[in-house]
Design a protein around this motif. Structure first.
Motif: not given
Length: 82
Positions: A13-25, A27-33
């Protein structure tokens, strides 16, 4: 499973990891990856006698991603019809 925080995931994911982590947080009911232990624990349980009577089931270990996705699709369809 859903998204998993691993060295490999972060590398690809490289530099996109932080954005993915925030978006998934959000999106998913658990709130985290998930971390690797959250994926390994259900697998380990399935290998114990406690899971001996579990047969023919799909165990979604995705933090609620599959459920949240269905809700989002339904909401989007309602908004379009609305």
């Amino acid at each position: 499973p859903g998204y998993i925080d691993t060295d490999s995931s972060r590398f690809y994911m490289g530099e996109a990891w932080n954005a993915l982590e925030a978006q998934v947080g959000e999106l998913v009911p658990s709130g985290h990856i998930a971390n690797v232990d959250e994926i390994a624990a259900p697998i380990a349980w399935l290998c114990t006698g406690g899971a001996a009577y579990v047969n023919g089931q799909v165990l979604n270990v995705d933090g609620g991603l599959s459920t949240a996705y269905g809700f989002q699709v339904g909401r989007a369809m309602s908004e379009r019809a609305g």
